[in-house]
Every structure is written in structure tokens, then in C-alpha cells.
Design an enzyme around this catalytic site. Sequence first.
Site, mmCIF file in Angstrom:
data_model
loop_
_atom_site.group_PDB
_atom_site.id
_atom_site.type_symbol
_atom_site.label_atom_id
_atom_site.label_comp_id
_atom_site.label_asym_id
_atom_site.label_seq_id
_atom_site.Cartn_x
_atom_site.Cartn_y
_atom_site.Cartn_z
ATOM 1 N N GLY A 16 0.779 -1.172 -0.067
ATOM 2 C CA GLY A 16 0.094 -0.047 -0.033
ATOM 3 C C GLY A 16 0.785 1.242 0.033
ATOM 4 O O GLY A 16 0.479 2.377 0.693
ATOM 5 N N GLY A 17 1.894 1.134 -0.697
ATOM 6 C CA GLY A 17 2.733 2.394 -1.027
ATOM 7 C C GLY A 17 2.246 2.990 -2.174
ATOM 8 O O GLY A 17 0.986 2.694 -2.807
ATOM 9 N N THR A 18 2.890 4.338 -2.671
ATOM 10 C CA THR A 18 2.650 4.946 -3.912
ATOM 11 C C THR A 18 2.174 3.888 -4.925
ATOM 12 O O THR A 18 1.309 3.964 -5.692
ATOM 13 C CB THR A 18 3.363 5.953 -4.189
ATOM 14 O OG1 THR A 18 3.747 6.568 -3.256
ATOM 15 C CG2 THR A 18 2.775 7.171 -5.019
ATOM 16 N N LYS A 82 6.289 22.101 -10.659
ATOM 17 C CA LYS A 82 7.713 21.714 -10.998
ATOM 18 C C LYS A 82 7.911 21.877 -12.479
ATOM 19 O O LYS A 82 7.394 21.204 -13.539
ATOM 20 C CB LYS A 82 7.908 20.346 -10.708
ATOM 21 C CG LYS A 82 9.349 19.721 -10.933
ATOM 22 C CD LYS A 82 9.640 18.058 -10.559
ATOM 23 C CE LYS A 82 11.084 17.835 -11.286
ATOM 24 N NZ LYS A 82 11.067 16.360 -10.855
ATOM 25 N N VAL A 189 2.165 -10.367 5.042
ATOM 26 C CA VAL A 189 1.752 -11.734 4.312
ATOM 27 C C VAL A 189 3.191 -12.273 4.697
ATOM 28 O O VAL A 189 4.351 -12.232 4.954
ATOM 29 C CB VAL A 189 2.185 -11.600 2.927
ATOM 30 C CG1 VAL A 189 2.381 -12.724 1.958
ATOM 31 C CG2 VAL A 189 0.884 -10.784 2.370
ATOM 32 N N LEU A 337 9.162 -0.376 -6.269
ATOM 33 C CA LEU A 337 10.663 -0.607 -5.741
ATOM 34 C C LEU A 337 10.640 -2.195 -5.929
ATOM 35 O O LEU A 337 12.144 -2.663 -6.171
ATOM 36 C CB LEU A 337 10.829 -0.124 -4.410
ATOM 37 C CG LEU A 337 10.435 1.272 -4.433
ATOM 38 C CD1 LEU A 337 10.482 1.820 -2.844
ATOM 39 C CD2 LEU A 337 11.805 2.151 -5.107
HETATM 40 C C1 FAD Z 1 15.887 8.184 -1.262
HETATM 41 C C2 FAD Z 1 14.746 8.121 -2.454
HETATM 42 C C3 FAD Z 1 14.061 9.216 -3.042
HETATM 43 C C4 FAD Z 1 13.126 9.146 -3.989
HETATM 44 N N1 FAD Z 1 12.695 10.052 -4.659
HETATM 45 C C5 FAD Z 1 11.781 9.977 -5.676
HETATM 46 C C6 FAD Z 1 11.332 11.041 -6.462
HETATM 47 O O1 FAD Z 1 11.725 12.051 -6.260
HETATM 48 N N2 FAD Z 1 10.521 10.609 -7.511
HETATM 49 C C7 FAD Z 1 9.888 9.477 -7.542
HETATM 50 O O2 FAD Z 1 9.108 9.199 -8.602
HETATM 51 N N3 FAD Z 1 10.332 8.465 -6.926
HETATM 52 C C8 FAD Z 1 11.036 8.694 -6.068
HETATM 53 N N4 FAD Z 1 11.550 7.611 -5.332
HETATM 54 C C9 FAD Z 1 11.225 6.272 -5.241
HETATM 55 C C10 FAD Z 1 9.714 6.347 -4.549
HETATM 56 O O3 FAD Z 1 9.934 6.361 -3.210
HETATM 57 C C11 FAD Z 1 8.928 4.809 -4.845
HETATM 58 O O4 FAD Z 1 9.136 4.615 -6.290
HETATM 59 C C12 FAD Z 1 7.389 5.017 -4.489
HETATM 60 O O5 FAD Z 1 7.433 5.459 -3.057
HETATM 61 C C13 FAD Z 1 6.976 3.688 -4.714
HETATM 62 O O6 FAD Z 1 7.414 2.824 -3.451
HETATM 63 P P1 FAD Z 1 6.611 1.394 -3.407
HETATM 64 O O7 FAD Z 1 5.243 1.637 -3.203
HETATM 65 O O8 FAD Z 1 7.056 0.551 -4.504
HETATM 66 O O9 FAD Z 1 7.198 0.862 -2.008
HETATM 67 P P2 FAD Z 1 6.902 1.067 -0.629
HETATM 68 O O10 FAD Z 1 6.638 2.567 -0.160
HETATM 69 O O11 FAD Z 1 8.041 0.884 0.382
HETATM 70 O O12 FAD Z 1 5.502 0.280 -0.255
HETATM 71 C C14 FAD Z 1 5.647 -1.177 0.068
HETATM 72 C C15 FAD Z 1 4.644 -1.690 0.738
HETATM 73 O O13 FAD Z 1 4.558 -2.984 0.612
HETATM 74 C C16 FAD Z 1 3.852 -3.622 2.135
HETATM 75 N N5 FAD Z 1 4.589 -4.655 2.401
HETATM 76 C C17 FAD Z 1 5.883 -5.192 2.151
HETATM 77 N N6 FAD Z 1 6.183 -6.434 2.537
HETATM 78 C C18 FAD Z 1 4.894 -6.610 2.975
HETATM 79 C C19 FAD Z 1 4.414 -7.994 3.639
HETATM 80 N N7 FAD Z 1 5.259 -9.176 3.972
HETATM 81 N N8 FAD Z 1 2.992 -8.131 4.078
HETATM 82 C C20 FAD Z 1 2.266 -7.256 3.714
HETATM 83 N N9 FAD Z 1 2.723 -5.748 3.195
HETATM 84 C C21 FAD Z 1 4.101 -6.018 2.930
HETATM 85 C C22 FAD Z 1 4.546 -2.330 2.890
HETATM 86 O O14 FAD Z 1 3.539 -2.220 3.883
HETATM 87 C C23 FAD Z 1 4.058 -1.166 2.133
HETATM 88 O O15 FAD Z 1 2.633 -0.852 2.128
HETATM 89 C C24 FAD Z 1 12.603 7.703 -4.121
HETATM 90 C C25 FAD Z 1 13.166 6.476 -3.470
HETATM 91 C C26 FAD Z 1 14.217 6.804 -2.594
HETATM 92 C C27 FAD Z 1 14.540 5.596 -1.888
#
Ligand code: FAD
Length: 504
Positions: A16-18, A82, A189, A337
Site C-alpha cells: 500500500g505504498g504509492t 515543478k 503476508v 521498488l
Molecule cells: C531516497 C529516495 C528518493 C526518492 N525520490 C523519488 C522521487 O523524487 N520521485 C519518484 O518518482 N520516486 C522517488 N523515489 C521512489 C519512490 O519513493 C517509490 O517509487 C515509491 O514510493 C513507490 O514505492 P513502493 O510503493 O514501491 O514501495 P513502498 O512505499 O516501500 O511500499 C511497500 C508496501 O508493501 C508493504 N509490504 C511489504 N512487505 C509486506 C508483507 N510481507 N506483507 C504485507 N505488506 C507488505 C508495505 O507495508 C508497504 O505498504 C525515491 C526513493 C528513494 C529511496
Amino acid sequence: MNTTLTANKHIVILGGGTAGWMAANLMAAKWQKIGIQITLVESPAIGTIGVGEGSTPQLKSFFDQIGVEEHEWMPACNATYKNGIRFNGWSSRPGFESYFHPFASRIDAFSAPALFYNSIHRRKGINVDCHPDRFYLSAKLAEQHKTPIPDHNFPFPIGYGYHFDANLLGQFLANKGIAKGVKHIQGKVLNVGMQTNGDIANLQLDDGNTIIGDIFVDCSGFNGVLIQKALKVPFVSFKDNLFNDSAVAIPSPTSQPLRSQTISTTMKYGWAWDIPLTNRVGNGYVYSSQHCTAEQAEIELRTKLNLLDSEVAARHLKMKVGRVEKHWYRNCLAVGLSQGFIEPLEATALHFVQETIEGFIEANEKSNFSNTHQDEFNQQINQRFEGIRDYIVAHYRLSSRDDTDYWRENSANPHISNQLKRIVKGWMAAEDITQTIQQAKIQSYYPPFSWLCILSGYGIFPEQLSDVPQDNVAHKYDLDYVDDFIQRSSLNFNDHKTFLDLHY
Ligand SMILES: Cc1cc2nc3c(=O)[nH]c(=O)nc-3n(C[C@H](O)[C@H](O)[C@H](O)COP(=O)(O)OP(=O)(O)OC[C@H]3O[C@@H](n4cnc5c(N)ncnc54)[C@H](O)[C@@H]3O)c2cc1C
């Protein structure tokens, strides 16, 4: 879309990230009407990464597709506009210590051809102005702290992205998704159940519940719970190309005036981002842990921000830079990610998220929910990863900062792709950059103007000027006209803060 398409399928999104909520909203907007059910599972105990605050212009089309307007989401996420990214300190070549990477706009057709032309002749040793800032309206808007939204009578739309609070954007999208009928489950999970054919069958949660699905979307962040751990898809690391693997983030008070650009400034062992929101500035230092410790990085960032004695907490993060070999494998799609990450220098990660989901939707609609286009899809995403990686690597290879081992090792790094070598060689041979990029078929990752801006913005030109007569070349484009055109165009745009206060 095929209007007769129906699909009685259950899509289960883990995370539930972005990325997870973008996938849920886009899939709900496209597919709920054809009978698809969507469930999103996330663990509040694990949490989200909570960074990622800058976008490319692509994000506007995401909101358009899910039917959300700027006046609704921007204030809810403390968002700002931006115009592009300013790079400070990457080059030490006189006159090129700072340059701006704009987003493309149709109006550039009136001013940018002069830069394309001049840059070829400057590379032949003729003394013409080639600093990109002079040739793009977006650079002027950013310099004047203006919004990219023109007054009503101005007939040219301007390309722009956004800055936003990543946590608030996540909450906003969660509320939207749930309101659209996405089922939301909180739980961790612990196990992934497999079918005998190797597909994923279900997710087993810590509360004893099991969620069965047909298609699984892995948005579990760097954990890669489904694609990497359960399905064992190998990870291709980019660590030889890109050294940065860590970041530290510290917020600071709102900037005055309210800027409409991201600023990326070199540091001793990496670079720092400065992202202005309506209520604070997001700052972070992206660095290589091989070259400095987390404590050193935090002190260097606090010193830059004048926050050495402040109690504002710093967040330390680790980054896994690279990509999975296959983003869609069996009945699982990896998004965000979990599929890979290229460091955030050009803020491309959410762009990737969106393109991955859109490509998956298109491939499924074309094939009536079969895997027919899976290989083609994976190939396209991989090429995109490599194309974007090369552009980011170019920043480090072209940089002339050399005061630490970090910068010296970057500029001597032998791990650069043949594609990137070819671009730099073509540039030095005074080739037309548009042709070079088109011949390499990489214009959809970064278009010729982006390459032109980085190469001319870093001042990559021969030092020696030619003694051939220069008048015809120097006078082909009247740069006073370009200056006047850009200055007068900029009068159609308002102060960024005034605009946001008035409209949102
Ligand atoms: C330093 C940094 C700067 C960044 N700057 C930018 C930027 O300027 N622009 C841009 O577009 N992107 C940027 N990004 C990338 C951006 O942050 C990510 O692409 C975006 O937030 C999406 O993350 P995500 O949803 O893939 O992962 P996350 O936000 O990590 O979400 C993962 C989800 O999975 C769930 N989860 C994991 N394991 C389990 C499990 N076993 N059971 C249940 N739930 C689980 C977690 O609870 C969470 O809800 C940056 C990243 C970093 C590290």
C-alpha cells in the site's frame, strides 16, 4: 479498449505504498467495469518508504485517467508545480556551474532550435552561446518562481510535473481507491501459496486469513516478496554503474519565495535534493555508503541546511539499485521498488510505476488476459530501465567535480554502456544530437533535447575556439530575439505561491 472485453478475475495487490495505490486506482478505473475485483493488502507495521516527492509530467495523465483534478489532489498533498530540475555544482567548467533540465513544451519550437544549431557549431569551435537556460521558457519560469499554468489567453500549454508529500499522496490515493470499490486488507503476508504449475495461488496473512487471486501485483517495495522471494526472479544490480545506495532525508521550513523547480546540488559523496512543498522543503542526500558513513552524510546535509543544532529528525534509507530480470512473470506483475529502482536524480520512479501498469493493462486487453505479450512487455520495460540508467550515469561521467575519491571514481568508471559511449562520441564529433538519439532508438527514454541540455549544460565543448570566420553562424539565430520572446512569454504566467493560494 475492446468494448466486449469481460474478465471474471480477482487481482490481488500486495503493498500500500504509492506503487500499490497507483496500480489499484488505474486498474479499478480501467477494469472494474468489466467485472474485475481488486483487493489490496498492506502491512501498517512494515509501513511504506515515505519518500519520492518529485514527478515528471507523466503524472498528470495518471490523475486524468482516474478522474481526479489538480484542485482536489494538490492541496490534499501540499503539492507544488515543478518546471524542471536545476543541477548545481555538477560541472566546474566556467559558465556552466549550474543548468536547468526543463520539461518539453510545444513553445520550445520557437527558441530551442537555436540551441540545437549553436551547439553543433560550438562543438566545431565557433564561439556561440550554448547554455541551455537561455533557450527554454520553463527555465525562465523556474528562475522567476512562476507557475507553469499560463493565463487563459496564452495559447501554448507548458509541460510540468509536481512536488508532493509522498505520505499524503499515498493516503489520498488509498481513499480514492477504497471509494471506487478496491477492497483494503491490513495484515502481514507470512507465506505465499503456490499452484502446482508454479503460479502464485494465494497470500497467507499473519491473522490466519488466506487471500486467493488470479493475478498478483507485487508492490511490496524493496522486499520484493512475490517477484523476488516467492518466484525467485533474479535481480540485475546496477551497482557497478551507479554507486549510490543510501540516502538521508531531513525536512526544513518552507522556502520564500515558493520555488517551482527541484534543485539537485552535488555533495562530497553524492548529491542533495531540495523539493519545495507548500508547508515545508523536502531535503535529502543520496550517497554511496562505500565512500562515507551515514553519520558523515547526515552532518554534511545538516551543515548545508543550517540545521546542525536542530532537533528535526533525520530518516536514513537504503536503496537497492537495479531491476528484476522479468517484471511480469507467471501470474505476477512487479510494480515500483519491487521491480527495481534507479536512483532518484531525475525523479523517474513514479513515471516507471505508471508506465508499467499502463503497459500491463494494454498487453492484457490486446490478448484477452493471456500471457501472449509478456516477453515483449518485459523487453520493453528492461530497455526503458537501461535507457534511463544511462542518462543518470551520464550525469556522473560528465561531471567535472573531482575533490573526493567518490567523484574521481565516478568520472573514471569504466562501466558505461556502449550506447552511452556512442552518444558522447557523436557529441564530440559535432553530430546532430537528434540523429544520434533517433538512430539509437532511445528517444522515448530521454528525448534529444534532454541529451542536448545535459551535454551543453555541463559545458562539454572543445576548449579551443576555431579561427575560421564566424559571422554567418553567429548570426543565423538572433539571440536577442530569443531572450525577448522568452521574457515576454513569461509575462503570461503568475507567481507560483500567489497562484496556488488563489486556486487551491
Ligand atoms: C531516497 C529516495 C528518493 C526518492 N525520490 C523519488 C522521487 O523524487 N520521485 C519518484 O518518482 N520516486 C522517488 N523515489 C521512489 C519512490 O519513493 C517509490 O517509487 C515509491 O514510493 C513507490 O514505492 P513502493 O510503493 O514501491 O514501495 P513502498 O512505499 O516501500 O511500499 C511497500 C508496501 O508493501 C508493504 N509490504 C511489504 N512487505 C509486506 C508483507 N510481507 N506483507 C504485507 N505488506 C507488505 C508495505 O507495508 C508497504 O505498504 C525515491 C526513493 C528513494 C529511496
